[in-house]
Write an enzyme that holds these catalytic residues in place. Structure first.
Site, PDB file in Angstrom:
ATOM      1  NE  ARG A 180      -9.382  11.312  -2.698  1.00  0.00           N
ATOM      2  CZ  ARG A 180     -10.699  11.221  -2.805  1.00  0.00           C
ATOM      3  NH1 ARG A 180     -11.278  11.433  -3.959  1.00  0.00           N
ATOM      4  NH2 ARG A 180     -11.454  10.903  -1.774  1.00  0.00           N
ATOM      5  CG  HIS A 217     -13.599   0.828  -2.939  1.00  0.00           C
ATOM      6  ND1 HIS A 217     -13.470   1.665  -4.020  1.00  0.00           N
ATOM      7  CD2 HIS A 217     -14.895   0.908  -2.558  1.00  0.00           C
ATOM      8  CE1 HIS A 217     -14.633   2.239  -4.277  1.00  0.00           C
ATOM      9  NE2 HIS A 217     -15.524   1.792  -3.404  1.00  0.00           N
ATOM     10  CE1 TYR A 277     -13.764   6.137  -3.826  1.00  0.00           C
ATOM     11  CE2 TYR A 277     -11.964   7.548  -3.094  1.00  0.00           C
ATOM     12  CZ  TYR A 277     -12.989   6.668  -2.811  1.00  0.00           C
ATOM     13  OH  TYR A 277     -13.228   6.315  -1.522  1.00  0.00           O
ATOM     14  CG  HIS A 321     -18.113   3.562  -7.051  1.00  0.00           C
ATOM     15  ND1 HIS A 321     -17.875   4.773  -6.462  1.00  0.00           N
ATOM     16  CD2 HIS A 321     -18.209   2.677  -6.034  1.00  0.00           C
ATOM     17  CE1 HIS A 321     -17.836   4.628  -5.153  1.00  0.00           C
ATOM     18  NE2 HIS A 321     -18.026   3.372  -4.870  1.00  0.00           N
ATOM     19  CD  GLU A 370     -19.937   0.677  -3.299  1.00  0.00           C
ATOM     20  OE1 GLU A 370     -18.743   0.741  -3.659  1.00  0.00           O
ATOM     21  OE2 GLU A 370     -20.364   1.141  -2.226  1.00  0.00           O
ATOM     22  CG  ASP A 397     -22.739   1.860   0.265  1.00  0.00           C
ATOM     23  OD1 ASP A 397     -23.576   2.427   0.997  1.00  0.00           O
ATOM     24  OD2 ASP A 397     -21.520   2.108   0.307  1.00  0.00           O
ATOM     25  CG  HIS A 414     -23.845   4.037  -2.197  1.00  0.00           C
ATOM     26  ND1 HIS A 414     -22.767   3.456  -2.793  1.00  0.00           N
ATOM     27  CD2 HIS A 414     -23.346   4.995  -1.381  1.00  0.00           C
ATOM     28  CE1 HIS A 414     -21.650   4.031  -2.364  1.00  0.00           C
ATOM     29  NE2 HIS A 414     -21.980   4.963  -1.486  1.00  0.00           N
ATOM     30  CG  HIS A 428     -19.586  -1.196   0.922  1.00  0.00           C
ATOM     31  ND1 HIS A 428     -19.174  -0.455  -0.162  1.00  0.00           N
ATOM     32  CD2 HIS A 428     -18.628  -2.141   1.140  1.00  0.00           C
ATOM     33  CE1 HIS A 428     -18.012  -0.946  -0.592  1.00  0.00           C
ATOM     34  NE2 HIS A 428     -17.668  -1.959   0.174  1.00  0.00           N
ATOM     35  CG  ASP A 479     -22.097   8.260  -1.307  1.00  0.00           C
ATOM     36  OD1 ASP A 479     -22.447   7.811  -0.200  1.00  0.00           O
ATOM     37  OD2 ASP A 479     -21.118   7.825  -1.947  1.00  0.00           O
ATOM     38  CG  HIS A 524     -20.615   6.620   3.604  1.00  0.00           C
ATOM     39  ND1 HIS A 524     -19.667   5.694   3.277  1.00  0.00           N
ATOM     40  CD2 HIS A 524     -21.361   6.782   2.474  1.00  0.00           C
ATOM     41  CE1 HIS A 524     -19.823   5.317   2.019  1.00  0.00           C
ATOM     42  NE2 HIS A 524     -20.846   5.969   1.506  1.00  0.00           N
ATOM     43  CD  GLU A 561     -17.401   1.548   1.685  1.00  0.00           C
ATOM     44  OE1 GLU A 561     -18.594   1.843   1.459  1.00  0.00           O
ATOM     45  OE2 GLU A 561     -16.588   1.345   0.790  1.00  0.00           O
TER      46      GLU A 561
HETATM   47 ZN   LIG Z   1     -20.633   6.067  -0.610  1.00  0.00          ZN
HETATM   48 ZN   LIG Z   2     -19.540   1.661  -0.469  1.00  0.00          ZN
END
Ligand SMILES: [Zn+2]
Ligand SMILES: [Zn+2]
Lengths: 143, 380
Positions: free
Chosen positions: B52, B82, B85, B122, B161, B195, B198, B232, B245, B247, B277
């Site tokens: 972040r 990864h 974000y 992403h 992804e 994923d 997703h 994922h 989204d 998980h 994840e």
């Molecule tokens: Zn996700």
């Molecule tokens: Zn993912």
């Protein structure tokens, strides 16, 4: 509309009878099973009931609905689980029906079938130890 | 979800699949490898910086050496990163775009130095300023960055992804992902990360063999299985097509176990590492990685819940057992009795149920089933 429940708190018979005392019914009767101070020649101090709730609730509802459609009556049925003292109610069934004969038959059917098929197990606590009751068998608890 | 009791007489794991989790890096990035190893990961995903924040403290040569040494010690077979974000490689605002490209270069730099094979990213968002233009900007960014970093000899690849379709995020439709890949052109350092959560919330069903096959075939046709470098494995809180989204633990969400059994055993996907994840990393990653490893080996984990007098015959009233995939209630009963001979009596006079349904001896069991053993009743 059949009503069934499984609860840990004391049973309230009046409320159960009110559920079935609807104007079309000329007879309201109830059966109460209570904890007895003796069993198979042993003194009993108190009971504990264990339940497999998902199937027990479904099976109680099935029994109540079968009785309702067979005898044209209204059924409310509640079982208590957990620890229950002597003289307290463990099961209560209230039936409302247009005439008394169907009511008695329906009530008897409900309690007989419940004992047979609803997955609830009783454990009797006696001065010499505790016993699981499974069908006809009393199985001493292994410690 | 509480952790289950330990499995009695576990079966041997025979799979060769790479399975792991996104591991926390608090206490140093090399900690992700140590804790990953501890919970049975053969592949680990991590953030190489704070996800972040735009800027990260310089990755010192000392940190790199410690990480690489830990990697060698733990024997983790593949490493995935990864990205942050904040990065939007399709950003309409030139300043944000510049910042994103810089930050992503730095992601690739750190990953290459650490021996990480793929950086999952992403695909950015169009922010309602033209989706087609955003796709073109993303293609430009990827081309530019791949060229520059090729020239520098960096090794880490970019895995785009599949996204959930939240907000204005790009890449939730397979067609669009295909367009982006075509736009950039084949490149050995360009791949895709699928994923499961997703893909499912974006509207692709995978819950049984038929729908799973269909989705994999669509993916192959529109994206290309040859690009698939990372999976994922996440279950989903929200439903099919919800485009939300969130998980869930493997088998406990709206997707269910069967999709994960299929994904961990499908011959077309066997070479692709699987990463979970899911929430509650500290306590639940071990459980979820364990479930996938079990499924990859053709084993199911089931629980037998004992009632009445039987609940006193074992240390815990719920017994966890492993069975070969395809086992029925008969095999469960045999396994339970062989673990606890005192249970012999359950063979003759008991009923069994899953949830609110009584089951027969030839009922096929599935991963995660909780089978209740019901001795003769004594209610009333
Ligand atoms: Zn996700
Ligand atoms: Zn993912």
């Amino acid at each position: 509309m059949a009503f069934v429940n499984i609860q840990e708190t004391p049973l309230e018979i009046d409320l159960l009878e009110k559920r079935v005392a609807i104007p079309v019914n000329g007879a309201v009767l109830s059966f109460i099973g209570q904890v007895r101070n003796n069993s198979r020649n042993r003194e009993v101090a108190y009971l504990e009931y264990q339940v497999y709730r998902p199937l027990a609730l479904k099976e109680m509802l099935r029994i109540a609905e079968e009785a309702e459609s067979k005898w044209g009556c209204t059924v409310a049925m509640v079982h208590r689980v957990g620890r229950i003292e002597l003289g307290e109610a463990s099961v209560a069934i209230a039936v409302g029906s247009p005439h008394r004969a169907e009511g008695f038959d329906a009530c008897r059917f409900c309690i007989d079938t419940l004992k047979e098929t609803v997955p609830i197990w009783k454990r009797e606590f006696c001065p010499d130890g505790s016993y699981w009751i499974e069908g006809e068998d009393a199985i001493p608890t292994s410690e | 979800m509480t952790q289950a009791n330990p499995v009695i007489n576990p079966l041997e794991r025979t799979h060769t699949r790479l399975i792991g989790a996104h591991m926390p890096t608090s206490g140093g990035i090399q900690k992700s490898l140590i804790s990953g190893k501890e919970i049975g990961c053969t592949v680990v995903q991590l953030f190489t910086g704070s996800p972040r924040q735009w800027s990260h403290p310089e990755l010192t040569e000392e940190t790199v050496q410690l990480f690489r040494a830990t990697h060698a010690e733990t024997g983790i077979q593949e490493l995935i990163a990864h990205d942050s974000y904040l990065i939007n490689l399709a950003a309409p605002d030139p300043a944000v775009m510049n910042r994103s490209r810089g930050a992503f270069r730095s992601e690739l730099d750190r990953a290459s130095r650490l021996g990480i094979s793929w950086v999952v990213t992403h695909m950015g968002a169009h922010l309602n300023q033209g989706e087609d233009e955003a796709v073109q900007r993303l293609i430009e960014s990827l081309k530019l960055i791949l060229d520059e970093t090729d020239a520098l000899g960096w090794t880490a690849g970019i895995a785009l992804e599949t996204t959930a379709g939240q907000g204005t995020g790009l890449g939730w439709k397979f067609e669009q992902l295909g367009t982006i890949l075509k736009g950039v052109g084949d490149h050995p350092r360009l791949g895709v990360c699928m994923d499961t959560c997703h893909v499912f919330v974006a509207g692709n069903d995978i819950r049984d063999a038929v729908t799973f096959n269909h989705t994999i075939e669509e993916f192959d046709k529109l994206v290309g299985l040859k690009y698939l470098k990372v999976i994922h494995a996440n279950d989903s809180v929200k439903g099919l097509g919800s485009r939300v989204d969130r998980h869930a633990h493997i088998g406990e969400g709206t997707i269910g176990f069967e999709a994960f059994r299929l994904i961990s055993t499908d011959p077309r996907l066997l070479h692709v590492p699987i990463i979970v994840e899911t929430p509650d990393a500290e306590t639940m990653h071990a459980v979820n990685v364990g479930k996938l490893a079990r499924m990859a080996s053709g084993i199911i984990g089931v629980q037998l819940q004992l009632h009445g007098s039987y609940s006193d015959l074992t240390p815990d009233s719920t017994v966890c057992l492993e069975l070969p995939c395809g086992s029925t209630l008969v095999e469960l009963v045999d396994a339970a009795i062989s673990a606890y001979p005192k249970l012999e009596g359950i063979r003759s006079h008991c009923r069994f149920a899953i949830k609110d349904t009584v089951i027969d001896t030839d009922t096929l069991l599935q991963e995660g089933d909780v089978v209740a053993l019901l001795p003769p009743s004594s209610g009333g």
